[in-house]
Design an enzyme around this catalytic site. Structure first.
Site, PDB file in Angstrom:
ATOM      1  CG  HIS A  11     -25.404 -19.376 -41.785  1.00 24.44           C
ATOM      2  ND1 HIS A  11     -24.977 -19.536 -43.004  1.00 24.44           N
ATOM      3  CD2 HIS A  11     -26.312 -20.569 -41.881  1.00 24.44           C
ATOM      4  CE1 HIS A  11     -24.980 -20.971 -43.374  1.00 24.44           C
ATOM      5  NE2 HIS A  11     -25.895 -21.481 -42.661  1.00 24.44           N
ATOM      6  N   GLY A  14     -23.409 -14.030 -33.453  1.00 26.51           N
ATOM      7  CA  GLY A  14     -23.951 -13.538 -32.153  1.00 26.51           C
ATOM      8  C   GLY A  14     -24.884 -14.566 -31.376  1.00 26.51           C
ATOM      9  CE  LYS A  15     -31.246 -15.113 -33.795  1.00 27.05           C
ATOM     10  NZ  LYS A  15     -32.059 -15.621 -34.756  1.00 27.05           N
ATOM     11  CG  ASP A  71     -38.485 -17.113 -36.757  1.00 23.94           C
ATOM     12  OD1 ASP A  71     -37.432 -16.372 -37.251  1.00 23.94           O
ATOM     13  OD2 ASP A  71     -39.546 -16.924 -37.262  1.00 23.94           O
ATOM     14  CG  PHE A 158     -30.512  -6.667 -31.785  1.00 30.70           C
ATOM     15  CD1 PHE A 158     -30.416  -7.316 -30.588  1.00 30.70           C
ATOM     16  CD2 PHE A 158     -31.306  -7.309 -32.887  1.00 30.70           C
ATOM     17  CE1 PHE A 158     -31.169  -8.555 -30.334  1.00 30.70           C
ATOM     18  CE2 PHE A 158     -32.115  -8.388 -32.264  1.00 30.70           C
ATOM     19  CZ  PHE A 158     -32.101  -8.862 -31.294  1.00 30.70           C
ATOM     20  CE1 TYR A 160     -39.613  -2.902 -35.776  1.00 35.94           C
ATOM     21  CE2 TYR A 160     -38.431  -5.123 -35.313  1.00 35.94           C
ATOM     22  CZ  TYR A 160     -39.000  -4.229 -36.333  1.00 35.94           C
ATOM     23  OH  TYR A 160     -39.472  -4.286 -37.621  1.00 35.94           O
ATOM     24  CE  LYS A 181     -33.238  -7.586 -25.662  1.00 33.41           C
ATOM     25  NZ  LYS A 181     -32.488  -7.507 -27.048  1.00 33.41           N
ATOM     26  CG  HIS A 186     -38.075 -12.031 -26.936  1.00 37.16           C
ATOM     27  ND1 HIS A 186     -37.173 -10.948 -26.537  1.00 37.16           N
ATOM     28  CD2 HIS A 186     -37.796 -12.119 -28.303  1.00 37.16           C
ATOM     29  CE1 HIS A 186     -36.587 -10.533 -27.360  1.00 37.16           C
ATOM     30  NE2 HIS A 186     -36.853 -11.208 -28.536  1.00 37.16           N
ATOM     31  NE  ARG A 187     -33.033 -14.187 -29.096  1.00 37.50           N
ATOM     32  CZ  ARG A 187     -33.093 -12.960 -29.266  1.00 37.50           C
ATOM     33  NH1 ARG A 187     -32.640 -11.900 -28.422  1.00 37.50           N
ATOM     34  NH2 ARG A 187     -33.830 -12.313 -30.119  1.00 37.50           N
TER      35      ARG A 187
END
Ligand code: IMP
Length: 201
Positions: A11, A14-15, A71, A158, A160, A181, A186-187
């Site tokens: 939901h 942004g993602k 996740d 955003f 950490y 970035k 990782h994404r």
């Protein structure tokens, strides 16, 4: 796997935008769980992969479409991988009841100081789960390794980001240009694996 139409099991707008941009070059049309009014299941599993699969399975079964869920979180090695799947929950300040990452970053710092360790190594992890309505499932795991520095620095990003310095860098993700970035995160790593497997095989 037919990926022309894909539902993103989140939901978070942004993602959805970020995933849409990443997959548009491959002719994938993306819908979000929000557009389709799909329920957001509670993340009850004890691993990134378990939670990503749980979200993708729920979206695929309700929508009848192939679903993609992610996740992610921060693992601090000296803390045995914490906060890990609880990365978002560590930001819930019990006094103010609001999500506060200054609070979460301070909690990480206090835990490390209590251990009197000099090992501040950490990694961000992102697991993507792709599930078809007939039950075909694939998992892709991405990571970026680095270490933590305190106090937090930088206004970008955003979560950490202001305490995380990737290997080979001297600035935090919070100080880094977001485009840079996004290339090394990782994404990005998880998406590279997905694209290589699904679109280039
Ligand atoms: P979720 O994947 O939406 O459940 O988010 C997990 C949590 O992990 C986020 O709320 C952040 O706290 C943290 N996290 C995941 N990716 C990043 C990142 O790229 N930078 C900073 N924090 C992150």
């Amino acid at each position: 796997m037919n990926l022309q139409n894909l539902v993103i099991a989140t939901h978070n707008k942004g993602k959805v935008r970020e995933i849409n941009d990443l997959l548009a070059p491959f002719g994938v049309k993306v819908k979000s769980a929000l557009d389709m009014d799909l329920p957001e299941p509670e993340e009850t599993e004890n691993s990134f992969a378990g939670n990503a699969l749980l979200k993708a399975r729920a979206a695929a079964s309700v929508s009848g479409m192939t679903a993609l869920a992610d996740d992610s979180g921060l693992e601090v090695f000296a803390l045995g991988g914490e906060p890990g799947i609880y990365s978002a929950r560590w930001a819930e300040n019990p006094e103010t009841k609001i999500r506060d990452f200054a609070f979460a970053m301070n909690k990480v710092k206090n835990r490390l100081e209590a251990l009197k360790t000099s090992d501040y190594s950490a990694r961000f992890v992102c697991v993507l789960a792709l599930v078809t309505p007939d039950g075909e499932e694939q998992i892709f795991e991405g990571e970026v390794r680095g270490h933590l520095e305190f106090p937090p620095r930088g206004e970008n990003g955003f979560g950490y980001d202001p305490i995380f310095v990737a290997n080979g860098e001297t600035i935090t993700f919070g100080e880094m240009d977001p485009a840079k970035k996004h290339e090394m995160s990782h994404r990005a790593d998880a998406f590279k694996k997905l694209v290589n497997s699904v679109f280039k095989s």
